[in-house]
Write a protein that holds these residues in place. Structure first.
Motif, PDB file in Angstrom:
ATOM      1  N   ALA A   1       5.315 -43.618 -10.659  1.00 28.11           N
ATOM      2  CA  ALA A   1       5.241 -42.551 -11.233  1.00 28.11           C
ATOM      3  C   ALA A   1       3.901 -41.885 -11.642  1.00 28.11           C
ATOM      4  CB  ALA A   1       6.325 -42.184 -12.282  1.00 28.11           C
TER       5      ALA A   1
ATOM      6  N   LEU B   1       1.921 -41.084  -8.521  1.00 29.08           N
ATOM      7  CA  LEU B   1       2.302 -39.501  -8.340  1.00 29.08           C
ATOM      8  C   LEU B   1       1.667 -38.314  -9.374  1.00 29.08           C
ATOM      9  CD1 LEU B   1       5.984 -40.117  -7.023  1.00 29.08           C
ATOM     10  CD2 LEU B   1       3.901 -39.592  -5.660  1.00 29.08           C
ATOM     11  N   SER B   2       1.678 -38.866 -10.571  1.00 29.20           N
ATOM     12  CA  SER B   2       0.910 -37.722 -11.453  1.00 29.20           C
ATOM     13  C   SER B   2      -0.566 -37.765 -11.327  1.00 29.20           C
ATOM     14  CB  SER B   2       1.232 -38.428 -12.963  1.00 29.20           C
ATOM     15  OG  SER B   2       0.695 -39.622 -13.296  1.00 29.20           O
TER      16      SER B   2
ATOM     17  N   GLU C   1      -0.787 -35.544  -8.417  1.00 26.75           N
ATOM     18  CA  GLU C   1      -0.740 -34.063  -8.798  1.00 26.75           C
ATOM     19  C   GLU C   1      -1.995 -33.572  -9.355  1.00 26.75           C
ATOM     20  OE1 GLU C   1       1.343 -32.336  -7.584  1.00 26.75           O
ATOM     21  OE2 GLU C   1       2.837 -33.760  -6.615  1.00 26.75           O
TER      22      GLU C   1
ATOM     23  N   GLU D   1       2.730 -33.157 -12.587  1.00 26.80           N
ATOM     24  CA  GLU D   1       1.846 -33.968 -13.131  1.00 26.80           C
ATOM     25  C   GLU D   1       2.606 -34.381 -14.493  1.00 26.80           C
ATOM     26  OE1 GLU D   1      -2.445 -34.980 -15.032  1.00 26.80           O
ATOM     27  OE2 GLU D   1      -1.931 -33.031 -14.271  1.00 26.80           O
TER      28      GLU D   1
ATOM     29  N   GLU E   1       5.849 -33.986 -14.963  1.00 33.31           N
ATOM     30  CA  GLU E   1       7.211 -34.339 -14.882  1.00 33.31           C
ATOM     31  C   GLU E   1       6.801 -35.958 -14.512  1.00 33.31           C
ATOM     32  OE1 GLU E   1      11.038 -33.805 -11.825  1.00 33.31           O
ATOM     33  OE2 GLU E   1       9.404 -32.580 -11.700  1.00 33.31           O
ATOM     34  N   GLN E   2       5.977 -36.281 -13.560  1.00 35.61           N
ATOM     35  CA  GLN E   2       5.841 -37.630 -13.265  1.00 35.61           C
ATOM     36  C   GLN E   2       5.494 -38.518 -14.431  1.00 35.61           C
ATOM     37  OE1 GLN E   2       6.748 -38.962 -10.582  1.00 35.61           O
ATOM     38  NE2 GLN E   2       7.165 -37.007  -9.593  1.00 35.61           N
TER      39      GLN E   2
END
Length: 480
Positions: free
Chosen positions: A158, A161-162, A165, A294, A296-297
């Protein structure tokens, strides 16, 4: 093969450990996206909600100015913030691989070669001592029964991924930032041209007033007033020139260059603006906008860390093993009697550190609450920015049309006032007020035109423009 050389005593703990590992489940909460009331339409939308969103366009189809496109391409290559964001993604890619390595057993090897191969008996039967030649392998494998490693990997993924983003958000911010700075330059160009034209008109008025003063047809007051307005126009022109150069310097930093003269393409009034700017569905915003994804991750990572912290409070069970060969004589090192090995299970549980681990879990749970509040705030901010941009696009279009009518009326009034003044039918105040009003109106019209095109760019940014799944594979306009 290592498995063949393992004794039945070593194989049983391994089989038991594997069965425990596969039967185990991860403690802690599983991440779920928070529920958000997105609504069916945007409040200020002018087009049907099911119309294709403006955000579906790639930036080079929205911004048609060739020179602007060249500047954006330059920024996407050389901007320092974007380079930092890309490097951050690479960092967290490596961190994610490090987290994955915790699934693998830790294997270490050691060896010994005494200087003269001194003979001595084993200090412990079947195991090496410092006076032996020996090769030894050590294995330690933590069984992820409580899911600590799995939760840590969820958090690392996560985090990665953030950061990805965030990179996309920087790209979108960069495209819109370069466009807005470029349109600011075009506004200063137009306003500087207006100021110079107005200055020339005031100089002509000063010349006429001085001639009339010599002829005794007017007072010194007229001449002084015209000279004051001429000086005001000169001061405004100097101010606009300063702002223009500073805007060029600011844009140069976005482009990753030292300050230089920015080339221009189309005039501000010639910039192509879509006749309709559909916003699409509000629910699409949650799937498209990079800063929302971003946040959310970051929330997902914080949720996973709760499970990892909770698992730290449970015992850690590991498979351990030692396998090697030892002999007082190098020539006998690889014979069967020289081999030795042992396998078993390790157990470690927190005792006195239990309360500390409990406080650590509470701290991480509080961090997850912070991440949730930040996500919800980011969602609210995103909807506000879309609504602000929608109303700005609509009202600046209407405002621009009204100001164009105002400018046309003031131009007509100035012509009439100048004719009446030259013919001695009106005093200097009519000319002074008419030209001053026209000057301010023309400057205001240019500002509104800039605000209109910038509002379209800001709406594109607020909608997360260009980041649909199919658009993610397109990074620049096709050539040819």
């Amino acid at each position: 093969c290592l498995h063949r050389r393992m004794s039945p005593i070593m194989r049983k703990p391994l089989a038991l450990g594997l069965s425990l590992l596969f039967a185990s489940c991860a403690v802690g909460p599983d991440y779920e996206r928070p529920k958000t009331d997105a609504g069916d339409t945007f409040r200020m939308a002018e087009t049907p909600a099911d119309a294709p969103s403006l955000a579906n366009l790639p930036w080079w189809e929205l911004l048609k100015d060739d020179q602007l496109q060249a500047l954006i391409k330059m920024a996407l290559v050389e901007n320092k913030d974007l380079q930092k964001a890309v490097a951050t993604v690479e960092e967290f890619q490596a961190r994610a691989l490090i987290a994955k390595s915790d699934f693998l057993p830790g294997i270490a090897a050691s060896g010994n070669a005494p200087n003269l191969g001194r003979k001595t008996i084993f200090l412990f039967p079947g195991f090496a001592n410092p006076f032996n030649y020996y090769l030894q392998g050590n294995l330690s494998w933590e069984l992820d029964i409580w899911g600590r490693i799995r939760r840590s990997n969820e958090a690392a993924r996560a985090d990665l991924l953030s950061k990805e983003e965030n990179r996309r958000a920087v790209v979108l911010q960069l495209v819109s930032g370069v466009a807005e700075s470029y349109f600011n330059l075009l506004q200063f160009d137009d306003q500087l041209d207006i100021a110079k034209r107005t200055l020339h008109s005031w100089e002509e008025s000063v010349r006429i007033a001085q001639a009339r003063l010599k002829q005794g047809m007017t007072s010194r007051l007229d001449t002084d007033q015209f000279e004051a307005e001429r000086a005001n126009a000169a001061a405004r022109a100097a101010e606009l020139e300063r702002q223009m150069v500073q805007a060029e310097n600011q844009l140069s930093v976005l482009l990753g260059r030292k300050p230089f003269a920015i080339p221009r393409g189309r005039l501000l009034n010639d910039q192509m603006v879509p006749p309709a700017v559909p916003a699409g569905l509000p629910s699409d915003l949650l799937q498209r906008r990079p800063d929302l994804l971003e946040a959310e991750q970051q929330l997902a990572a914080a949720t996973a860390r709760i499970g990892a912290a909770k698992a730290e409070r449970f015992p850690k069970i590991s498979l351990t093993g030692v396998l090697g060969a030892a002999s007082p004589q190098l020539s006998k090192l690889f014979t069967d009697p020289a081999s030795f090995g042992v396998g078993g299970m390790g157990f470690a549980a927190p005792l006195l550190s239990g309360p500390v681990l409990g406080f650590q879990q509470e701290a991480i749970e509080a961090q997850a609450k912070q991440a949730l509040a930040q996500y919800e705030k980011t969602v609210l901010t995103a909807f506000r920015e879309v609504e602000d941009s929608l109303v700005a696009v609509r009202t600046t279009r209407v405002q621009s049309e009204a100001q164009m009518q105002q400018v046309a009326a003031l131009q007509s009034a100035l012509k009439l006032a100048e004719l009446r003044y030259k013919g001695g039918l009106a005093n200097y105040l009519d000319v002074l007020v008419s030209r001053r009003n026209l000057f301010e109106a023309e400057l205001a019209l240019t500002g509104t035109r800039r605000l209109h095109v910038v509002s379209v760019v800001q709406l594109y940014k607020a909608l997360g423009g260009g980041w649909s799944p199919e658009m993610d594979r397109k990074t620049e306009p096709r050539k040819g």
